[in-house]
Design an enzyme around this catalytic site. Structure first.
Site, PDB file in Angstrom:
ATOM      1  CG  ASN A   1      41.802  43.784  40.805  1.00  0.00           C
ATOM      2  OD1 ASN A   1      40.715  44.365  40.971  1.00  0.00           O
ATOM      3  ND2 ASN A   1      42.318  42.942  41.694  1.00  0.00           N
ATOM      4  CD1 TRP A   2      41.573  49.521  37.455  1.00  0.00           C
ATOM      5  CD2 TRP A   2      39.601  50.474  37.015  1.00  0.00           C
ATOM      6  NE1 TRP A   2      41.614  50.012  36.169  1.00  0.00           N
ATOM      7  CE2 TRP A   2      40.422  50.595  35.865  1.00  0.00           C
ATOM      8  CE3 TRP A   2      38.310  51.012  36.971  1.00  0.00           C
ATOM      9  CZ2 TRP A   2      39.986  51.217  34.691  1.00  0.00           C
ATOM     10  CZ3 TRP A   2      37.875  51.628  35.794  1.00  0.00           C
ATOM     11  CH2 TRP A   2      38.710  51.733  34.678  1.00  0.00           C
ATOM     12  CE  LYS A   3      44.507  45.022  44.030  1.00  0.00           C
ATOM     13  NZ  LYS A   3      45.411  44.353  44.928  1.00  0.00           N
TER      14      LYS A   3
ATOM     15  CG  HIS B   1      42.284  38.942  43.795  1.00  0.00           C
ATOM     16  ND1 HIS B   1      42.814  39.364  44.983  1.00  0.00           N
ATOM     17  CD2 HIS B   1      42.978  39.574  42.822  1.00  0.00           C
ATOM     18  CE1 HIS B   1      43.798  40.228  44.728  1.00  0.00           C
ATOM     19  NE2 HIS B   1      43.915  40.383  43.427  1.00  0.00           N
TER      20      HIS B   1
ATOM     21  CD  GLU C   1      43.549  42.306  47.262  1.00  0.00           C
ATOM     22  OE1 GLU C   1      42.565  42.809  46.697  1.00  0.00           O
ATOM     23  OE2 GLU C   1      44.725  42.676  47.045  1.00  0.00           O
TER      24      GLU C   1
ATOM     25  CD  GLU D   1      46.784  38.267  40.781  1.00  0.00           C
ATOM     26  OE1 GLU D   1      47.117  39.314  40.232  1.00  0.00           O
ATOM     27  OE2 GLU D   1      45.857  38.199  41.592  1.00  0.00           O
TER      28      GLU D   1
ATOM     29  N   GLY E   1      50.517  43.889  45.787  1.00  0.00           N
ATOM     30  CA  GLY E   1      50.446  45.152  46.513  1.00  0.00           C
ATOM     31  C   GLY E   1      51.628  45.410  47.428  1.00  0.00           C
TER      32      GLY E   1
ATOM     33  CB  SER F   1      54.349  44.363  42.686  1.00  0.00           C
ATOM     34  OG  SER F   1      53.755  44.395  43.970  1.00  0.00           O
TER      35      SER F   1
ATOM     36  N   GLY G   1      47.290  45.361  39.472  1.00  0.00           N
ATOM     37  CA  GLY G   1      46.482  46.061  40.470  1.00  0.00           C
ATOM     38  C   GLY G   1      46.837  47.538  40.500  1.00  0.00           C
ATOM     39  N   GLY G   2      47.643  47.917  41.457  1.00  0.00           N
ATOM     40  CA  GLY G   2      47.964  49.329  41.702  1.00  0.00           C
ATOM     41  C   GLY G   2      48.326  50.110  40.452  1.00  0.00           C
TER      42      GLY G   2
END
Ligand code: PEP
Length: 249
Positions: free
Chosen positions: A9-11, A93, A95, A165, A171, A210, A231-232
């Site tokens: 997930n490149w957000k 998600h 977010e 998640e 994150g 993470s 993600g990151g």
């Protein structure tokens, strides 16, 4: 046997240049027996779909809740994503739930819009730290799952991927332990088994929060963890490739 899936997930990251570089680096890694999916920003989807030429699947991070085209300024229909060459879409998600006020009901509508368009929804479920600390994890993830089950039934879940998640792990650098994650994945699979044992056995439940190359192998070794939503670490091609290799069987 469930085929592992690792998703990045490149957000809201990347320019045309950095996204092109990332895709080129990703294409150099070879991974066998793992489904790989990347979720770029909407504006980069078209170029990424063209560049990956079938080696990866591509998904969108959002879609509209409406199933038909219409006057919904700024929204992107699931049908438009499918038409572009996307195969997946993230729904629910944390977010989106927290920052954009997407309720369980809206998430369920988006899930159904995705299915209607022929996309595979990746339904994200997870508790906040306060909810975990007050021992509400099970209640929260089952409520989030039920919102979709109530609308689409277990046959809809069969066409999706679930992503557990925990919000406190996204994150933050805090990863759930393999045992903590496994416990929730098992709860989800058992809840599905009460509706349909075969669906419960076949549906993939990936973990997100993470995930790094260093933690991936232990997580993916758990019996109900079928890969990761990253993600990151997915913004680094080498790290993402190492996470995908950890999912190889
Ligand atoms: C995510 O955004 O779905 C996620 C899991 O992020 P991170 O890996 O950075 O925690």
């Amino acid at each position: 046997m469930r085929r592992p899936l690792v998703a990045g997930n490149w957000k809201m990251h990347g320019s045309r240049e950095t996204v092109t570089q990332l895709v080129q680096s990703l294409l150099q890694s070879e991974v066998v027996g793992v489904d790989r999916v990347v979720f770029p920003s909407l504006i980069h989807l078209s170029s990424v779909v063209d560049a990956v030429s079938g080696q990866f699947s591509v998904g969108a991070q959002v879609c509209a809740s409406q199933q038909e085209f219409g006057a919904f300024t700024g929204e992107v229909a699931a049908q438009q994503l499918a038409d572009l060459g996307c195969q997946f879409v993230l729904v629910g998600h944390s977010e989106r739930r927290q920052l954009f006020a997407e309720t369980d009901a809206v998430v369920a509508q988006k899930f159904m819009a995705a299915l209607q368009a022929g996309l595979i929804p990746v339904l994200c479920l997870g508790e906040t730290l306060a909810e975990r600390e007050s021992e509400q994890t099970e209640q929260v993830v089952l409520r989030q799952l039920a919102a979709v089950l109530d609308v689409g039934g277990v046959s809809a879940i069969a066409k999706s991927v679930l992503a557990y998640e925990p919000v406190w792990a996204i994150g933050t650098g805090l990863t759930a332990t393999p045992e903590q994650a496994q416990a929730v994945h098992k709860i989800l699979r058992e809840a599905l088994a009460k509706k349909d044992a075969q669906v419960a056995e076949l549906v993939r439940i990936v973990y997100g929060g993470s995930v790094k190359a260093a933690s991936a192998a232990e997580l993916f070794a758990m019996p109900d963890i079928d890969g990761g939503l990253v993600g990151g670490a997915s913004l680094n091609a080498q790290e993402f490739a190492a996470i995908c290799r950890a999912a190889e069987q």
